[in-house]
Scaffold this active site. Structure first.
Site, PDB file in Angstrom:
ATOM      1  N   ASP A 142      21.031  -9.388  30.192  1.00 32.73           N
ATOM      2  CA  ASP A 142      19.705  -9.608  29.579  1.00 32.73           C
ATOM      3  C   ASP A 142      18.584  -9.325  30.554  1.00 32.73           C
ATOM      4  OD1 ASP A 142      21.694 -11.479  28.044  1.00 32.73           O
ATOM      5  OD2 ASP A 142      20.005 -11.012  26.731  1.00 32.73           O
TER       6      ASP A 142
HETATM    7  O1  MRU Z   1      21.670 -14.960  22.993  1.00 28.03           O
HETATM    8  P1  MRU Z   1      22.037 -13.529  22.705  1.00 28.03           P
HETATM    9  O2  MRU Z   1      23.092 -13.391  21.667  1.00 28.03           O
HETATM   10  O3  MRU Z   1      20.841 -12.665  22.441  1.00 28.03           O
HETATM   11  O4  MRU Z   1      22.671 -13.039  24.077  1.00 28.03           O
HETATM   12  C1  MRU Z   1      23.106 -11.715  24.172  1.00 28.03           C
HETATM   13  C2  MRU Z   1      23.717 -11.412  25.476  1.00 28.03           C
HETATM   14  O5  MRU Z   1      23.772 -12.215  26.376  1.00 28.03           O
HETATM   15  C3  MRU Z   1      24.202 -10.012  25.649  1.00 28.03           C
HETATM   16  O6  MRU Z   1      25.290  -9.977  26.513  1.00 28.03           O
HETATM   17  C4  MRU Z   1      23.065  -9.158  26.240  1.00 28.03           C
HETATM   18  O7  MRU Z   1      21.896  -9.314  25.509  1.00 28.03           O
HETATM   19  C5  MRU Z   1      23.424  -7.735  26.288  1.00 28.03           C
HETATM   20  S1  MRU Z   1      23.458  -7.023  24.656  1.00 28.03           S
HETATM   21  C6  MRU Z   1      23.809  -5.395  24.781  1.00 28.03           C
END
Ligand code: MRU
Length: 385
Positions: free
Chosen positions: A281
Site C-alpha cells: 500500500d
Molecule cells: O484494506 P485493503 O483490502 O485495501 O488492503 C489491500 C492490501 O493490503 C493489498 O495488499 C494492497 O493494497 C495491494 S493491492 C494490489
C-alpha cells in the site's frame, strides 16, 4: 476508446457515472453499484466496497471526474435557470469575483470549476490514509489541472481522460509486474514448479489489470512454474478467503486456503514452498513496506523457513516524500471487525479489540521489490531512472 472495464470497475466516457463491483458482497453476490461523484467514491473507498491500493486510486479519480462533469452540466443548465445551481458543503462554493453565477465571466467559470476539481481531488484522498497511490495520482491530476488552459466546459472531460489513462496504465503495469516477477522467479528457482504463499487480495479486484502480487502468481501458473498457491484467509476482513480464493477458483489455479495462523505449519510441511509474494500500500524511500496486517509476520516466518519474500507493486506505490513510516497514518478500523464474524458477536462484548488494517515490514526481510519498471532491493527504491 470510450469504454473501459476491469473485474471491479466499468466506465464509459458517454456516461455521467461509473460502476463498481461491491466487494463487500463477494463471492456470494455480484452487485454493481453506481458512483457519480466525489462523495460516493469517498464512501465506497471508506466502507471498502472497493479496496486495494491501485483500485482505490482509480475509483477516487473517476469519482472526482464524473463529479466535475456533472457539475459542468448543472452549470450549463443553470444558464437557463440560475436557481437550479446547488451548493456544496465541503467546498467554498462561490463563482469567482462576482459570487453569482448569472454574472460570472468565462474566466470566473474556469476558476470556479478548477477550484471545484482541486477541492474534490484533495477531499477524496482523505477516504483512507495508508495507501499512497491515490495521493500520488491526485498530485499528478492537480498539476495537470492547475496548468490546464481548457475552457470551463472541458475541465471535467480532461479529468475523465486522465482517469481512463490511469486505469490503462495500471493495467499495463500489472502485465509488466507479472512478466518481471516470472523472470525473477525463474532466475531464483529455475524451471521446476514451486509453491507460493500470499496474503490479502492483490489480484484483479485490487488492481485494474491481472493484479500485482497475485498477477505474478497467475503468470507463474501460465508459465508452468506454479505447483501450488497457499492463500492466507487474512483476518479480520478476510480478503484472502472472500476475494483471493474466489479469483483463484475463477482462474482455475491449484490453490488451498489456510488461516493466518497456519503459515508456519505449511512452510514446515511443504518442501516446495519457496516464495512468499505480497502487495503493498506504500513503500517508503528506505524500503519499508506497509501492506495488509499479517504481512510482517509472513516476512519473518519466510526468513526463518528460508523462503524468498517478494513485494509486488506499481511505481505509484512508492512514497518519495517519506523515508519511513514515522509520520504516516496506519489505518485502524472498528474493533467490531475482530470481535464479530459476519455481524455475529464472537468475543465477550466487554472486550475491545485492536484492529490495525496494515503493518510495516522492514526492508531487511524483503528479498526483492517487483514493479513494472524494475526488480530491485529495498535499498535501491530511491534510484528510479
Ligand atoms: O484494506 P485493503 O483490502 O485495501 O488492503 C489491500 C492490501 O493490503 C493489498 O495488499 C494492497 O493494497 C495491494 S493491492 C494490489
Amino acid at each position: 476508446m470510450t469504454d473501459i472495464q476491469c473485474m471491479a470497475i466499468k466506465a464509459s466516457k458517454d456516461d455521467r457515472a461509473f460502476q463498481i463491483l461491491d466487494q463487500k458482497l463477494l463471492p456470494q453476490t455480484k452487485k454493481w453499484i453506481t458512483v457519480s461523484n466525489t462523495d460516493e467514491a469517498y464512501e465506497a473507498i471508506r466502507s471498502m466496497q472497493v479496496r486495494g491500493a491501485p483500485m482505490i486510486a482509480v475509483v477516487g479519480i473517476f469519482g472526482c471526474a464524473y463529479d466535475v462533469i456533472n457539475r459542468t452540466h448543472e452549470l450549463e443548465a443553470a444558464r437557463l435557470d440560475p436557481l437550479c445551481v446547488t451548493k456544496y458543503t465541503w467546498k467554498n462554493d462561490t463563482f469567482g469575483t462576482s459570487n453569482s453565477f448569472e454574472e460570472a465571466s468565462e474566466d470566473d467559470l474556469v476558476k470556479y470549476l478548477t477550484d471545484y476539481a482541486v477541492s474534490a481531488l484533495k477531499h477524496v484522498t482523505k477516504s483512507r490514509p495508508t495507501a499512497v497511490n491515490l495521493g500520488n495520482d491526485v498530485d499528478e491530476a492537480l498539476a495537470m489541472i492547475e496548468k490546464s488552459r481548457e475552457p470551463w466546459q472541458q475541465i471535467g472531460n480532461q479529468l475523465l481522460d486522465f482517469a481512463f489513462d490511469k486505469m490503462t496504465n495500471y493495467q499495463h503495469a500489472d502485465t509488466e509486474i507479472g512478466a518481471n516477477g516470472v523472470e525473477w522467479t525463474r532466475k531464483q528457482f529455475g524451471n521446476d514448479p514451486i509453491s507460493v504463499i500470499t496474503i490479502c487480495n492483490t489480484g484483479s479486484l485490487a488492481s485494474p489489470g491481472i493484479g500485482t502480487a497475485f498477477g505474478i502468481v497467475t503468470c507463474l501458473h501460465a508459465a508452468g512454474l506454479l505447483k501450488h498457491v497457499y492463500i492466507l484467509e487474512t483476518r479480520p476482513y478476510n480478503q484472502g478467503s472472500r476475494l483471493t480464493a474466489f479469483e483463484a477458483m475463477e482462474k482455475e489455479l491449484p490453490a488451498t486456503l489456510i488461516t493466518d495462523n497456519m503459515a508456519a505449519a505449511i512452510m514446515q510441511k511443504d518442501k516446495c514452498l519457496k516464495l512468499a509474494i505480497v502487495g503493498a500500500d506504500r513503500i517508503t524511500l528506505h524500503g519499508d513496506v506497509a501492506n495488509k496486517i499479517g504481512t510482517y509476520q509472513l516476512a519473518v516466518l519466510s526468513r526463518v523457513h528460508g523462503l524468498k519474500f517478494v513485494v509486488a507493486a506499481p511505481e505509484s506505490t512508492i512514497d518519495f516524500r517519506n523515508k519511513d513510516f514515522s509520520t504516516v497514518t496506519i489505518e485502524e478500523r472498528d474493533s467490531d471487525e475482530v470481535t464479530k464474524i459476519n455481524g455475529q458477536q464472537i468475543a465477550d462484548p466487554r472486550i475491545k479489540a485492536w484492529n490495525p488494517s496494515f503493518d510495516v515490514t522492514p526492508p531487511k526481510y524483503i528479498d526483492a521489490i517487483v514493479t513494472e519498471k524494475r526488480v530491485c532491493a529495498p535499498a535501491d527504491i530511491p534510484n528510479v531512472n
